[in-house]
Design a protein around this motif. Structure first.
Motif, mmCIF file in Angstrom:
data_model
loop_
_atom_site.group_PDB
_atom_site.id
_atom_site.type_symbol
_atom_site.label_atom_id
_atom_site.label_comp_id
_atom_site.label_asym_id
_atom_site.label_seq_id
_atom_site.Cartn_x
_atom_site.Cartn_y
_atom_site.Cartn_z
ATOM 1 N N ALA A 164 23.491 0.592 -24.444
ATOM 2 C CA ALA A 164 22.870 1.800 -25.000
ATOM 3 C C ALA A 164 23.186 3.005 -24.114
ATOM 4 C CB ALA A 164 21.359 1.606 -25.133
ATOM 5 N N SER A 184 20.361 -2.615 -22.638
ATOM 6 C CA SER A 184 20.117 -1.345 -21.963
ATOM 7 C C SER A 184 21.419 -0.712 -21.489
ATOM 8 C CB SER A 184 19.170 -1.561 -20.782
ATOM 9 O OG SER A 184 18.850 -0.350 -20.158
ATOM 10 N N LEU A 192 25.553 1.051 -28.167
ATOM 11 C CA LEU A 192 24.397 0.750 -29.015
ATOM 12 C C LEU A 192 23.529 2.000 -29.111
ATOM 13 C CD1 LEU A 192 23.196 -2.825 -27.902
ATOM 14 C CD2 LEU A 192 24.380 -2.199 -30.008
ATOM 15 N N HIS A 193 23.016 2.277 -30.285
ATOM 16 C CA HIS A 193 22.145 3.430 -30.471
ATOM 17 C C HIS A 193 21.219 3.152 -31.645
ATOM 18 C CE1 HIS A 193 24.860 4.426 -33.794
ATOM 19 N NE2 HIS A 193 25.846 4.236 -32.943
ATOM 20 N N GLU A 194 20.327 4.089 -31.910
ATOM 21 C CA GLU A 194 19.336 3.891 -32.967
ATOM 22 C C GLU A 194 20.010 3.741 -34.317
ATOM 23 O OE1 GLU A 194 15.381 6.155 -34.734
ATOM 24 O OE2 GLU A 194 16.141 6.647 -32.739
ATOM 25 N N ASP A 242 15.945 4.018 -21.871
ATOM 26 C CA ASP A 242 16.971 4.972 -21.433
ATOM 27 C C ASP A 242 17.150 4.847 -19.917
ATOM 28 O OD1 ASP A 242 18.725 7.013 -21.043
ATOM 29 O OD2 ASP A 242 17.372 8.610 -21.694
ATOM 30 N N SER A 244 17.919 -1.873 -25.403
ATOM 31 C CA SER A 244 18.549 -0.631 -25.869
ATOM 32 C C SER A 244 17.544 0.509 -26.024
ATOM 33 C CB SER A 244 19.259 -0.870 -27.206
ATOM 34 O OG SER A 244 18.326 -1.136 -28.241
ATOM 35 N N SER A 245 16.251 0.154 -26.156
ATOM 36 C CA SER A 245 15.227 1.190 -26.323
ATOM 37 C C SER A 245 14.875 1.877 -25.002
ATOM 38 C CB SER A 245 13.957 0.586 -26.930
ATOM 39 O OG SER A 245 13.348 -0.312 -26.023
ATOM 40 N N HIS A 269 17.526 -5.303 -28.565
ATOM 41 C CA HIS A 269 16.942 -4.050 -29.038
ATOM 42 C C HIS A 269 15.945 -3.485 -28.022
ATOM 43 C CE1 HIS A 269 14.366 -1.389 -31.487
ATOM 44 N NE2 HIS A 269 15.464 -1.156 -32.180
#
Length: 393
Positions: free
Chosen positions: A41, A38, A46-48, A283, A280-281, A277
């Motif tokens: 991101a 998190s 880290l990003h999509e 926000d 990171s998803s 992941h």
């Protein structure tokens, strides 16, 4: 291409360093990986990315596969009826309490569905930390299997309802799922009979001494075959991965090193990437939205509380402390909760605010449950040492 390279390098460093950081902080590794994902991101590191998304999905399915391998069908089938009955009462009471709490607090129906979800994927990671000798962990897996099947069935129905609506098509989809589960049961009985008549067939399929790792090859092949079957039947992939793991555990339990081999691949590579992941998803900007944090804390508190209340049925199986640890260990429906939130958001059943609230709640549940289990385990060890000291004196 440059972004892909930077993501690969970042994930490589996280895979390597997160266990050291978790050890330094004295907390389990999964929460650390989620928080790091998190944070990175939020910083834009880290990003999509399609490759990252794909391997994270594989990590989730592999986690379900390992969770299935933790299931000893023979032990469950031959468990005392009183334990099976109390486990069933736990699951039913959990559903009733979730419905009651949701109606009293006037929650969205997607949120109500998320409250009683049970996933033993993270229970499998607990067995990696604490071992399978403790009775509370075996009880958690037994109860968790019942809850997992009910939860995946709920997820499948919800997914179908979001696409075909509530009507005859949904009814046919439910009937389809029940027929599939019945076919799996028949397949299990037939294979059990086959291996009973020809026990040497097991060793031919999965030899104990084999330089080509035939045991791992067969397990991975079954894993992908079941996922392919779920894709063809348009059913929940997690169910297929879970069934594949349970089949390996049921028919090839003679291969003692197989679970260790597969777990090393999962918890050393695929599963950590899934946790990163998940982090990171989320926000971190959503923390500024009014009601997200308080809503997530409320859902987390209710999720854990209703499980502790439902554990009233389990208190006499071992000890009250074992029942409490079982209840808390089943308070981490991370994967299924995220799946339900995603389905609800994509179908328009929940808004952006509720979606972020559920995602944050799933993270809070893992962190609170993991830390609580660690504290309760330390407390139990303290009680044992104190008891030994009293006995010796």
């Amino acid at each position: 291409m440059d972004n892909t390279i930077s993501i690969i390098l970042t994930l490589s460093l996280l895979l390597w360093t997160s266990p050291f950081l978790a050890k330094f902080l004295r907390v389990p590794t999964p929460p650390v990986e989620i928080v790091l994902g998190s944070a990175l991101a939020y910083l834009g590191i880290l990003h999509e990315n399609s490759y990252f998304d794909l391997i994270a999905e594989m990590g989730f399915l592999y986690l379900m596969f390992i969770a299935g391998m933790e299931v000893d069908l023979k032990q469950i089938i031959h468990s005392p009826r009183i334990i099976l009955r109390k486990a069933a009462w736990f699951v039913m009471t959990l559903g009733a309490l979730a419905l009651l709490a949701g109606l009293l607090l006037q929650m969205n129906h997607i949120v109500i569905i998320s409250l009683p979800l049970i996933s033993i994927g993270l229970v499998a990671s607990l067995s990696k930390i604490y071992g399978r000798k403790d009775p509370w962990l075996n009880l958690a897996i037994l109860v968790g299997v019942m809850g997992e099947v009910a939860s995946i069935a709920t997820l499948t129905v919800l997914d179908a309802a979001s696409t075909v609506g509530f009507g005859w098509e949904l009814l046919f989809k439910i009937l389809y799922l029940l027929l599939f589960l019945f076919a799996i049961y028949l397949g299990y009985r037939l294979l059990h009979l086959l291996f009973w008549w020809a026990p040497e067939l097991k060793k031919k399929l999965m030899p104990s001494v084999d330089s080509s790792d035939q045991d791992v090859r067969l397990a991975i092949a079954l894993f992908f075959i079941m996922i392919s079957a779920m894709l063809a039947l348009d059913l929940e992939l997690a169910l297929g991965a879970f069934i594949a793991g349970a089949a390996i555990s049921a028919f090839f339990h003679h291969e003692k090193e197989l679970e260790s081999k597969l777990s090393s691949l999962g918890f050393g590579f695929l599963v950590p990437l899934f946790f990163i992941h998940v982090g990171s998803s989320f926000d971190l900007e959503a923390l500024r939205y009014g009601g997200v944090v308080t809503g997530a804390l409320t859902i987390t508190a209710i999720t854990i509380l209703i499980r502790i209340l439902a554990a009233f049925h389990l208190r006499k199986i071992y000890t009250r402390l074992d029942a409490l640890m079982t209840a808390i260990s089943l308070s981490m429906p991370l994967t299924l909760l995220i799946a339900v939130a995603t389905i609800g958001f994509d179908s328009g059943a929940i808004d952006n605010l509720t979606y972020y609230t559920l995602i944050l709640a799933s993270l809070f549940e893992v962190i609170v449950a993991m830390l609580s289990i660690k504290a309760l385990d330390q407390y139990r060890k303290h009680l044992r040492m104190k008891k030994r000291g009293t006995t010796n004196s």
